[in-house]
Design a protein around this motif. Structure first.
Motif, PDB file in Angstrom:
ATOM      1  N   THR A  66       0.834  -1.200   0.000  1.00  0.00           N
ATOM      2  CA  THR A  66       0.000   0.000   0.000  1.00  0.00           C
ATOM      3  C   THR A  66       0.871   1.252   0.000  1.00  0.00           C
ATOM      4  OG1 THR A  66      -0.087   0.209   2.411  1.00  0.00           O
ATOM      5  CG2 THR A  66      -1.714  -1.268   1.376  1.00  0.00           C
ATOM      6  N   SER A  67       0.226   2.405   0.109  1.00  0.00           N
ATOM      7  CA  SER A  67       0.952   3.674   0.173  1.00  0.00           C
ATOM      8  C   SER A  67       1.364   4.022   1.591  1.00  0.00           C
ATOM      9  CB  SER A  67       0.084   4.798  -0.397  1.00  0.00           C
ATOM     10  OG  SER A  67      -1.093   4.961   0.388  1.00  0.00           O
ATOM     11  N   GLY A  68       0.980   3.217   2.566  1.00  0.00           N
ATOM     12  CA  GLY A  68       1.321   3.494   3.958  1.00  0.00           C
ATOM     13  C   GLY A  68       0.282   2.934   4.897  1.00  0.00           C
ATOM     14  N   ALA A  69       0.495   3.157   6.188  1.00  0.00           N
ATOM     15  CA  ALA A  69      -0.364   2.545   7.201  1.00  0.00           C
ATOM     16  C   ALA A  69      -1.802   3.045   7.130  1.00  0.00           C
ATOM     17  CB  ALA A  69       0.212   2.802   8.588  1.00  0.00           C
ATOM     18  N   THR A  70      -2.013   4.314   6.804  1.00  0.00           N
ATOM     19  CA  THR A  70      -3.387   4.829   6.745  1.00  0.00           C
ATOM     20  C   THR A  70      -4.201   4.084   5.697  1.00  0.00           C
ATOM     21  OG1 THR A  70      -2.749   7.017   7.546  1.00  0.00           O
ATOM     22  CG2 THR A  70      -4.804   6.870   6.318  1.00  0.00           C
ATOM     23  N   GLU A  71      -3.615   3.891   4.528  1.00  0.00           N
ATOM     24  CA  GLU A  71      -4.317   3.120   3.497  1.00  0.00           C
ATOM     25  C   GLU A  71      -4.520   1.673   3.936  1.00  0.00           C
ATOM     26  OE1 GLU A  71      -3.804   1.223  -0.907  1.00  0.00           O
ATOM     27  OE2 GLU A  71      -2.535   2.952  -0.439  1.00  0.00           O
TER      28      GLU A  71
END
Length: 410
Positions: A66-71
């Motif tokens: 993903t693009s990071g933890a939020t995603e």
């Protein structure tokens, strides 16, 4: 002087070296498998995924990039709750979760799900904890952990998802996942673990296997920004994709893969895993050094979050908080004012994701602090590239700034 390693970390030079070829020469699209350069990149990405799964202790699982933890968190929560075969309508989240989880939960509540917040263990304000005293009660060591009795009472056969923060981004609390996982399995609820602050900082293998889904982000462990992952310990778990438009990653997350970022993330995780045994006690000692110097210079300084014993624990089960986290109250002085008085010191008054909001930290008020106490608090994040000399300088500067500001308090 940078002491805000919970917000983000510097990219390790060894990670940059691993990423550069993917920008200069090996820049093909991993989806372009009709030619040799594309096939080489696709093979490299698969190699990185398998390496990271092994380092996370989940070789039999699946890793969605993903693009990071939020995603990753969005995919975990919405992916589970909104799957058409999922009929349960209750969701449990920790009260002290990151906003990425809390905002997803609010959105699901607006869509008809019953969301319940799980209480955390709070401060006993009648107890003053001395970190060097190993005979203090157990409660101070468990500040910020989910109250297991509350979870057991809340779990029933209508709960589809439980989301828990492994390492708190403000006060550093490490959740004991074993009883949480056991309760979730007994009720058939999916367990999501937000491990954003824990991956690369504490041993994760056994902990990750106890969850169904684990979210993380590379920039928290000296990797590049803009890349992360969602670990699925059961590769057959059904999720509704949140990003569509190409069918990449088994239709779970469409879009061209960030090849250089993925290679950098894999290298960063490998370095973190290799150095964990030596890095944890060193950073743990720097945190204690900062605490001891501050508390001898500032009367009434108070710890927010879990206590720790002076000696680094030999058993990871006795690690109650992130080794590099320190969150303290500076009595009578606003934390923002203190930061302004020491402009060369990078620390924070809360999560980087909520720094623009005027409200006091929901984490600090959630463990029993008043709004005034929360506003008098600062968070320090000690990391790989910090030194004892920097710690001494930071303590000295903060003690001086505090002595200047407290003069104006009636």
């Amino acid at each position: 002087m940078y002491l805000d390693n919970h917000a983000t970390t510097a990219v390790d030079p060894r990670v940059i070296d691993a990423m550069l070829p993917l920008m200069r020469s090996e820049y093909a699209n991993a989806g372009s498998i009709t030619h040799e350069p594309g096939r080489r990149i696709a093979a490299k990405i698969q190699e990185c995924k398998e390496q990271m799964l092994g380092l996370l202790g989940a070789s039999g699982g699946q890793l969605v990039l993903t693009s990071g933890a939020t995603e990753s968190i969005n995919l975990a929560l919405f992916g589970v709750a909104l799957h058409p075969r999922q009929k349960r309508r209750r969701i449990l989240v920790g009260k002290l979760e990151h906003r990425a989880v809390l905002d997803c939960a609010k959105k699901l509540a607006r869509q008809g799900f019953l969301v319940q917040s799980l209480e955390a263990i709070t401060h006993d304000n009648s107890v003053q904890v001395d970190q060097a005293d190993q005979a203090v009660s157990e409660r101070p060591f468990r500040i910020g952990r989910i109250d297991i009795d509350t979870l057991a009472e809340a779990l029933d056969d209508e709960v589809c998802l439980v989301s828990i923060l492994l390492g708190n981004n403000e006060i550093g609390t490490l959740q004991d996942m074993r009883p949480v996982a056991d309760l979730c399995r007994a009720r058939g609820a999916i367990l999501h673990l937000d491990a954003t602050q824990a991956v690369g900082k504490v041993p994760l293998g056994e902990l990750s296997l106890q969850a169904d889904l684990v979210s993380f982000s590379a920039h928290k462990f000296y990797g590049p920004k803009g890349v992360g992952g969602l670990l699925m310990t059961d590769p057959d778990l059904m999720l509704t994709p949140q990003i569509v438009g190409g069918g990449q990653q088994n239709n779970l997350r469409s879009g061209t893969l960030n090849t250089s970022g993925i290679v950098g993330m894999a290298r960063a995780l490998a370095i973190a895993s290799e150095s964990l045994e030596s890095e944890m006690p060193r950073i743990y000692a720097l945190r204690d050094r900062l605490w001891q110097k501050l508390r001898t210079s500032i009367p009434g300084l108070r710890l927010n979050g879990p206590a720790w014993n002076k000696d680094f624990p030999t058993d990871p089960k006795d690690l109650y908080g992130l080794p590099g986290n320190l969150n303290v109250q500076f009595p009578g002085v606003d934390g923002q004012s203190l930061m302004l008085k020491v402009p060369g010191l990078a620390v924070s008054s809360g999560s980087a994701c909520t720094a623009a909001e005027p409200h006091p930290s929901h984490v600090l008020t959630g463990i029993g602090l008043s709004q005034d106490q929360a506003r008098c608090s600062l968070r320090f994040g000690i990391g790989r590239f910090n030194t004892s000399e920097q710690i001494d300088q930071a303590a000295k500067k903060l003690a001086w700034a505090y002595s200047q500001l407290i003069q104006f308090v009636a």
